[in-house]
Motif scaffolding. Sequence first.
Motif, PDB file in Angstrom:
ATOM      1  N   ASN A   4       0.803  -1.216   0.000  1.00 44.47           N
ATOM      2  CA  ASN A   4       0.000   0.000   0.000  1.00 44.47           C
ATOM      3  C   ASN A   4       0.842   1.275   0.000  1.00 44.47           C
ATOM      4  O   ASN A   4       0.505   2.246   0.673  1.00 44.47           O
ATOM      5  CB  ASN A   4      -0.974  -0.001   1.194  1.00 44.47           C
ATOM      6  CG  ASN A   4      -1.934  -1.165   1.136  1.00 44.47           C
ATOM      7  OD1 ASN A   4      -2.419  -1.528   0.075  1.00 44.47           O
ATOM      8  ND2 ASN A   4      -2.176  -1.774   2.286  1.00 44.47           N
ATOM      9  N   GLN A   5       1.920   1.274  -0.752  1.00 44.60           N
ATOM     10  CA  GLN A   5       2.666   2.495  -0.968  1.00 44.60           C
ATOM     11  C   GLN A   5       2.200   3.133  -2.282  1.00 44.60           C
ATOM     12  O   GLN A   5       1.452   2.532  -3.050  1.00 44.60           O
ATOM     13  CB  GLN A   5       4.165   2.187  -1.003  1.00 44.60           C
ATOM     14  CG  GLN A   5       4.669   1.635   0.333  1.00 44.60           C
ATOM     15  CD  GLN A   5       6.159   1.434   0.348  1.00 44.60           C
ATOM     16  OE1 GLN A   5       6.927   2.382   0.478  1.00 44.60           O
ATOM     17  NE2 GLN A   5       6.581   0.192   0.202  1.00 44.60           N
ATOM     18  N   HIS A 165      -3.161  14.309  -4.855  1.00 48.16           N
ATOM     19  CA  HIS A 165      -3.433  12.879  -4.821  1.00 48.16           C
ATOM     20  C   HIS A 165      -3.381  12.296  -3.406  1.00 48.16           C
ATOM     21  O   HIS A 165      -3.452  11.076  -3.242  1.00 48.16           O
ATOM     22  CB  HIS A 165      -2.445  12.134  -5.728  1.00 48.16           C
ATOM     23  CG  HIS A 165      -2.675  12.412  -7.185  1.00 48.16           C
ATOM     24  ND1 HIS A 165      -3.664  11.794  -7.923  1.00 48.16           N
ATOM     25  CD2 HIS A 165      -2.051  13.268  -8.035  1.00 48.16           C
ATOM     26  CE1 HIS A 165      -3.635  12.247  -9.157  1.00 48.16           C
ATOM     27  NE2 HIS A 165      -2.665  13.137  -9.260  1.00 48.16           N
ATOM     28  N   GLY A 166      -3.299  13.170  -2.415  1.00 52.09           N
ATOM     29  CA  GLY A 166      -3.335  12.719  -1.037  1.00 52.09           C
ATOM     30  C   GLY A 166      -2.220  11.751  -0.684  1.00 52.09           C
ATOM     31  O   GLY A 166      -2.446  10.748   0.010  1.00 52.09           O
ATOM     32  N   ILE A 167      -1.017  12.035  -1.139  1.00 51.99           N
ATOM     33  CA  ILE A 167       0.126  11.148  -0.905  1.00 51.99           C
ATOM     34  C   ILE A 167       0.844  11.546   0.372  1.00 51.99           C
ATOM     35  O   ILE A 167       1.179  12.720   0.567  1.00 51.99           O
ATOM     36  CB  ILE A 167       1.112  11.203  -2.087  1.00 51.99           C
ATOM     37  CG1 ILE A 167       0.416  10.815  -3.401  1.00 51.99           C
ATOM     38  CG2 ILE A 167       2.315  10.301  -1.831  1.00 51.99           C
ATOM     39  CD1 ILE A 167       1.268  11.067  -4.630  1.00 51.99           C
ATOM     40  N   ASP A 168       1.081  10.587   1.246  1.00 53.97           N
ATOM     41  CA  ASP A 168       1.984  10.787   2.374  1.00 53.97           C
ATOM     42  C   ASP A 168       3.391  10.615   1.821  1.00 53.97           C
ATOM     43  O   ASP A 168       3.748   9.517   1.392  1.00 53.97           O
ATOM     44  CB  ASP A 168       1.707   9.759   3.466  1.00 53.97           C
ATOM     45  CG  ASP A 168       2.644   9.902   4.656  1.00 53.97           C
ATOM     46  OD1 ASP A 168       3.608  10.694   4.582  1.00 53.97           O
ATOM     47  OD2 ASP A 168       2.426   9.201   5.661  1.00 53.97           O
ATOM     48  N   PRO A 169       4.200  11.687   1.797  1.00 51.49           N
ATOM     49  CA  PRO A 169       5.531  11.569   1.186  1.00 51.49           C
ATOM     50  C   PRO A 169       6.359  10.410   1.721  1.00 51.49           C
ATOM     51  O   PRO A 169       7.175   9.831   0.975  1.00 51.49           O
ATOM     52  CB  PRO A 169       6.179  12.917   1.511  1.00 51.49           C
ATOM     53  CG  PRO A 169       5.026  13.867   1.622  1.00 51.49           C
ATOM     54  CD  PRO A 169       3.930  13.055   2.259  1.00 51.49           C
ATOM     55  N   ALA A 170       6.155  10.030   2.968  1.00 47.42           N
ATOM     56  CA  ALA A 170       6.926   8.920   3.534  1.00 47.42           C
ATOM     57  C   ALA A 170       6.605   7.601   2.838  1.00 47.42           C
ATOM     58  O   ALA A 170       7.424   6.679   2.827  1.00 47.42           O
ATOM     59  CB  ALA A 170       6.658   8.800   5.028  1.00 47.42           C
ATOM     60  N   ASP A 171       5.408   7.500   2.259  1.00 50.23           N
ATOM     61  CA  ASP A 171       4.992   6.284   1.564  1.00 50.23           C
ATOM     62  C   ASP A 171       4.984   6.456   0.046  1.00 50.23           C
ATOM     63  O   ASP A 171       4.461   5.613  -0.674  1.00 50.23           O
ATOM     64  CB  ASP A 171       3.588   5.864   2.024  1.00 50.23           C
ATOM     65  CG  ASP A 171       3.566   5.421   3.473  1.00 50.23           C
ATOM     66  OD1 ASP A 171       4.567   4.824   3.916  1.00 50.23           O
ATOM     67  OD2 ASP A 171       2.567   5.681   4.156  1.00 50.23           O
ATOM     68  N   GLY A 172       5.546   7.566  -0.434  1.00 50.82           N
ATOM     69  CA  GLY A 172       5.530   7.843  -1.867  1.00 50.82           C
ATOM     70  C   GLY A 172       6.907   7.723  -2.484  1.00 50.82           C
ATOM     71  O   GLY A 172       7.914   8.126  -1.895  1.00 50.82           O
ATOM     72  N   TRP A 173       6.944   7.166  -3.692  1.00 49.41           N
ATOM     73  CA  TRP A 173       8.194   6.950  -4.415  1.00 49.41           C
ATOM     74  C   TRP A 173       8.052   7.438  -5.846  1.00 49.41           C
ATOM     75  O   TRP A 173       7.118   7.050  -6.549  1.00 49.41           O
ATOM     76  CB  TRP A 173       8.558   5.468  -4.436  1.00 49.41           C
ATOM     77  CG  TRP A 173       8.858   4.890  -3.092  1.00 49.41           C
ATOM     78  CD1 TRP A 173       7.941   4.516  -2.131  1.00 49.41           C
ATOM     79  CD2 TRP A 173      10.139   4.612  -2.546  1.00 49.41           C
ATOM     80  NE1 TRP A 173       8.587   4.022  -1.027  1.00 49.41           N
ATOM     81  CE2 TRP A 173       9.946   4.064  -1.257  1.00 49.41           C
ATOM     82  CE3 TRP A 173      11.444   4.760  -3.037  1.00 49.41           C
ATOM     83  CZ2 TRP A 173      11.006   3.684  -0.445  1.00 49.41           C
ATOM     84  CZ3 TRP A 173      12.500   4.378  -2.232  1.00 49.41           C
ATOM     85  CH2 TRP A 173      12.280   3.844  -0.953  1.00 49.41           C
ATOM     86  N   MET A 174       8.978   8.286  -6.274  1.00 46.40           N
ATOM     87  CA  MET A 174       9.041   8.699  -7.669  1.00 46.40           C
ATOM     88  C   MET A 174      10.051   7.817  -8.377  1.00 46.40           C
ATOM     89  O   MET A 174      11.205   7.697  -7.939  1.00 46.40           O
ATOM     90  CB  MET A 174       9.460  10.169  -7.782  1.00 46.40           C
ATOM     91  CG  MET A 174       9.544  10.663  -9.216  1.00 46.40           C
ATOM     92  SD  MET A 174       7.952  10.596 -10.071  1.00 46.40           S
ATOM     93  CE  MET A 174       8.486  10.452 -11.787  1.00 46.40           C
TER      94      MET A 174
END
Length: 229
Positions: A4-5, A165-174
Amino acid sequence: MRRNQVLVFDADDTLWENNVVFERVIADFLDWLDHPVLGPAELRAVLDEIQTANAVTHGYGSRMLVRSLRDCVERLRGRPATAAENAGIDSLAAVLIDFQVEPVPGAVETLERLAGRHRLLLLTKGQVEEQQRKIDSSGLAPYFRALEIVPEKDEATYRRFVASHGIDPADGWMIGNSPKSDILPARRAGLNAVFIPNDHTWVLEHTELDPSDAGVLRLRALPELLDHF
């Protein structure tokens, strides 16, 4: 390996080859110029300078390249390109419109498996019509919850994208191939990043990455994402 990332993918030269086609056009253009004094490296430096300036005001993609080729002729010959020269440039660049997009090896299988574990998003820059054509041609759109085409990928773009997009940066990867557009601005916006180098990355997208940055995962190929996500 957490589930769920949010995995945000670049498109050109990450999911499919793109710049290799542009490089072929540029190589053919430099041969076509047949400059009496300057060699290929010197001509390429002139063209790179012109593209750097044009990208700021005209964006990215095939239209910008064609404009830059014409501007290059004008600078080198001290006059605007003639109708015949413009026709020659258009002929060289025709492949940019006609080439068929093919996902890189393992892209379909990788996205299919990742989509069952995480939320996948696509973020690409360029001309809307051109990028949408490539997305449609690739057949990869169904794997993404959302797709955005933007004129530039800088820190402000990533901050807006994260918020919208309601992304928590800690769980987001580019995930991408460009240090300049995919990795550094995403890191400044608080996202983690996955750097997958491509030998054909546009020279203007090159810059140095901090080797000590623990927020950047370095992989060799797209399918290696399955080992980490």
